[in-house]
Design an enzyme around this catalytic site. Structure first.
Site, short mmCIF file in Angstrom:
data_model
loop_
_atom_site.label_atom_id
_atom_site.label_comp_id
_atom_site.label_asym_id
_atom_site.label_seq_id
_atom_site.Cartn_x
_atom_site.Cartn_y
_atom_site.Cartn_z
N ASN A 1 -22.42 32.94 -7.77
CA ASN A 1 -22.87 33.84 -8.82
C ASN A 1 -23.97 34.79 -8.33
O ASN A 1 -24.50 35.58 -9.11
CB ASN A 1 -23.39 33.02 -10.01
N SER B 1 -16.38 41.32 -11.14
CA SER B 1 -16.94 42.23 -12.14
C SER B 1 -15.86 43.21 -12.58
O SER B 1 -14.95 43.55 -11.81
CB SER B 1 -18.12 43.00 -11.55
N ALA C 1 -22.04 39.89 -19.26
CA ALA C 1 -23.08 38.99 -19.78
C ALA C 1 -24.46 39.52 -19.45
O ALA C 1 -24.66 40.20 -18.44
CB ALA C 1 -22.90 37.59 -19.20
N GLY C 2 -25.39 39.19 -20.31
CA GLY C 2 -26.78 39.53 -20.03
C GLY C 2 -27.36 38.59 -19.00
O GLY C 2 -27.14 37.38 -19.06
N SER C 3 -28.08 39.12 -18.03
CA SER C 3 -28.67 38.32 -16.97
C SER C 3 -29.86 39.07 -16.40
O SER C 3 -30.18 40.19 -16.81
CB SER C 3 -27.64 38.05 -15.86
N GLY D 1 18.30 37.00 10.52
CA GLY D 1 18.72 37.80 9.39
C GLY D 1 20.10 37.46 8.87
O GLY D 1 20.34 37.41 7.66
N ASP E 1 15.51 21.82 15.43
CA ASP E 1 14.73 22.98 15.01
C ASP E 1 13.26 22.58 14.94
O ASP E 1 12.81 22.00 13.95
CB ASP E 1 15.22 23.47 13.64
N ASN F 1 10.57 24.49 14.89
CA ASN F 1 9.65 25.51 14.37
C ASN F 1 8.68 24.86 13.38
O ASN F 1 9.11 24.31 12.35
CB ASN F 1 10.45 26.62 13.68
N LEU G 1 6.97 26.08 11.14
CA LEU G 1 7.04 26.71 9.83
C LEU G 1 7.72 25.79 8.81
O LEU G 1 7.46 25.89 7.61
CB LEU G 1 7.80 28.03 9.93
N HIS G 2 8.57 24.89 9.30
CA HIS G 2 9.36 24.06 8.40
C HIS G 2 8.81 22.64 8.23
O HIS G 2 9.45 21.81 7.59
CB HIS G 2 10.80 23.99 8.91
N ILE H 1 8.91 25.84 4.42
CA ILE H 1 10.16 26.28 3.82
C ILE H 1 11.35 25.68 4.56
O ILE H 1 11.23 25.23 5.70
CB ILE H 1 10.28 27.82 3.81
N GLY I 1 16.73 28.66 7.10
CA GLY I 1 17.87 29.34 6.50
C GLY I 1 19.19 28.68 6.88
O GLY I 1 20.12 28.59 6.08
#
Length: 548
Positions: free
Chosen positions: A54, A106, A151-153, A362, A465, A467, A469-470, A485, A488
């Site tokens: 804050n 803000s 808010a007031g501060s 792909g 595989d 990799n 990533l999997h 993930i 594919g």
């Protein structure tokens, strides 16, 4: 407002908390000493569960009058201070598998405000920081949310009139913060405006947009202008929440363009014939031959990896070697050939500088000339069939031929997309590419669903595989995904198994060839729905995540 140092405000808060029966301890360090701030809490309470960032100061100037000092001090306190305090608490929260973090942004940062360029930049930077921590911390039960309070501060006591300060007192903000920090609150990555007893949540919206380039034409500002109304039309707008939603939209656009026969690259004056000829030199390059040996155990492991199960009696032939008609799933053919793209050979292709971190699969084509033996050893030969310039990247067509002795058993074509490597002035289409055929414009003839296991990616990787990533959550997060993930090619195996089950009664001898294009990621545990159309001896299909 950022100058000087005092303990009065902190002591006052501590006194108020203690007077009401709570425990509190003051720290008088700047947020730039984040480690000291957190250490005070750890020494007093033994753990740290909540961080509320804050701290903030103002140095309001019109943009042309902002000095380096005006800019730097705002970033140091408002943005970097939140980073330093949160970083000091982060590992403690990860170890205890719990944490709640609040960033204070803000409305000025969200919408902009005259005379506050330094403040606006820092405050919106906090939102970006919060969004990232929400993604990184989720697996450790660390939630991070952002509030934009009015808010007031002490920050605004000399700006707002007294009656407005009273109406906007912090008492009307604190309950939201308390709820967001509660252990039962599941909110994560949210942005809330709050003030005067009102709370509202904000989100992003994105128009459907427009594709402004064609396969045979360069992209032009005139095309942008012509589509401007559509680009800015928020009717039927989407509401992206994750970076995957953003990337998914771009991939969809690329697929639409690609389905017209190729993606055009922008022709620029700095494209050289040297670059083009360098890529052309890769065409026809043969990778070193390699062998792929496999046993019945390997074919069973693969079948389990792509969803074969004892729940389906007809799958027994793929997962039990003692079955009278034990068979190897046809799509196991990609496993035999994938060493060509997973063994580091891509980096050795002359004329190509391939960053393996930017390589995506792909499309995939597989053709079998006879059913795969239940076990065996195949010799594989890989060759770069063509290199295409897709503008946003290049596509390398890798043909892999697999032989049993002198007999050709199967043929794969991997369409390998290298992100960011396009724009070299090369050709956009190839007569060597195996082209996917559009699905019929009618309801499907059959639909099958399969729920993937939470362990699906872990199981599939046992077929070779590796990799991360999997399997590795941290690596997946670095790549922009919530969690690991599915490969594919794992979904590819599910799809082919569905078609084989529905239209061939699992008779592998009836399998000829399959072509797929990969569009969006799938997460382990999601349900796959394969829609199928039969036209003659050809089965068209598409597989997507089924949302109940």
């Amino acid at each position: 407002m950022g100058v000087g140092k005092g303990s009065l405000a902190a002591d006052k808060v501590v006194e108020e908390i203690r007077r009401k029966g709570g425990r509190a301890v003051a720290n008088y360090d700047s947020v730039e000493a984040g480690e000291k701030v957190v250490k005070t809490a750890l020494d007093a309470f033994g753990r740290i569960d909540v961080v509320i960032n804050n701290a903030g100061i103002l140095r309001d100037r019109s943009f042309g009058r902002i000095s380096d000092e005006d800019w730097d001090i705002i970033q140091r306190v408002d943005l970097r201070g939140s980073f330093l305090v949160t970083r000091a608490a982060w590992d403690h929260m990860k170890k205890q598998k719990f944490g709640r973090i609040i960033m204070t942004s803000s409305a000025s940062g969200i919408y902009g405000n005259f005379g506050q360029a330094n403040y606006c930049a820092a405050k919106l930077g906090l939102l970006g920081l919060s969004n990232c921590l929400a993604v990184e911390g989720e697996k450790s039960n660390i939630h991070c949310n952002t509030i934009a309070p009015t808010a007031g501060s002490r920050l605004t006591q000399n700006i707002l009139p007294d009656d407005l300060l009273e109406a906007l007192k912090p008492d009307y903000v604190a309950p939201l913060v308390l709820w967001l920090c509660h252990e039962s609150c599941e909110e994560n990555g949210g942005l809330f405006e709050v003030g005067a007893g009102w709370i509202g949540k904000l989100r992003w919206e994105r128009t459907l947009g427009a594709i402004v380039r064609q396969r045979t034409q360069p992209m032009t500002p005139e095309a942008v202008k012509a589509n401007w109304t559509k680009i800015c039309d928020f009717d039927n707008a989407t509401k992206p929440q994750r970076i995957q939603d953003s990337i998914g939209g771009i991939i969809e656009a690329l697929n639409k363009i690609d389905s017209d026969g190729g993606v055009s690259a922008n022709h620029t004056s700095n494209v050289t014939s040297t670059a083009t000829s360098g890529f052309a030199g890769a065409i026809g390059h043969k990778l070193p031959p390699f062998s792929s040996s496999y046993t019945e155990l390997d074919t069973i492991m693969y079948a389990l990896g792509v969803g074969a199960s004892i729940k389906e009696p007809k799958d027994l032939k793929f997962i039990y070697e003692g079955s009278s008609d034990f068979s190897c799933l046809p799509t196991f053919g990609v496993i035999l050939a994938q060493k060509s793209i997973m063994g580091g050979g891509l980096a050795e292709i002359p004329g190509l500088s391939v960053n393996l971190a930017k390589v995506l699969l792909g499309e995939q084509y597989l053709e079998l000339y006879k059913p795969l033996p239940r076990a065996g050893k195949l010799k594989c030969e890989a060759i770069v069939a063509d290199v295409l310039d897709k503008g946003s990247g290049l596509i390398m067509l890798m043909d892999v031929y697999s032989y049993s002795g002198e007999e050709l058993i199967c043929y794969n074509q991997f369409s390998i997309f290298v992100v960011g490597a396009g724009g070299f002035g090369g050709k956009r289409i190839s007569d060597k590419a195996k082209v996917a055929v559009a699905i019929p414009n009618r309801p499907p003839d059959a639909v099958l669903t399969d729920t993937t296991s939470l362990n699906q990616a872990a199981l599939y990787r046992l077929s070779g595989d590796w990799n991360p990533l999997h399997i590795d959550p941290d690596f997946a997060n670095l790549a922009g995904f919530d969690k690991p993930i599915l490969r594919g090619l794992c979904t590819f195996g599910f799809s082919a198994r569905h078609v084989l089950q529905q239209f061939a009664d699992n008779d592998v001898s009836r399998f000829k060839a399959i072509k797929v294009r990969f569009a969006k990621p799938v997460y382990p545990g999601q349900t796959l729905q394969t829609e199928m159309w039969k036209e003659g001896n050809r089965i068209h299909f598409q597989t997507k995540v089924w949302i109940t």
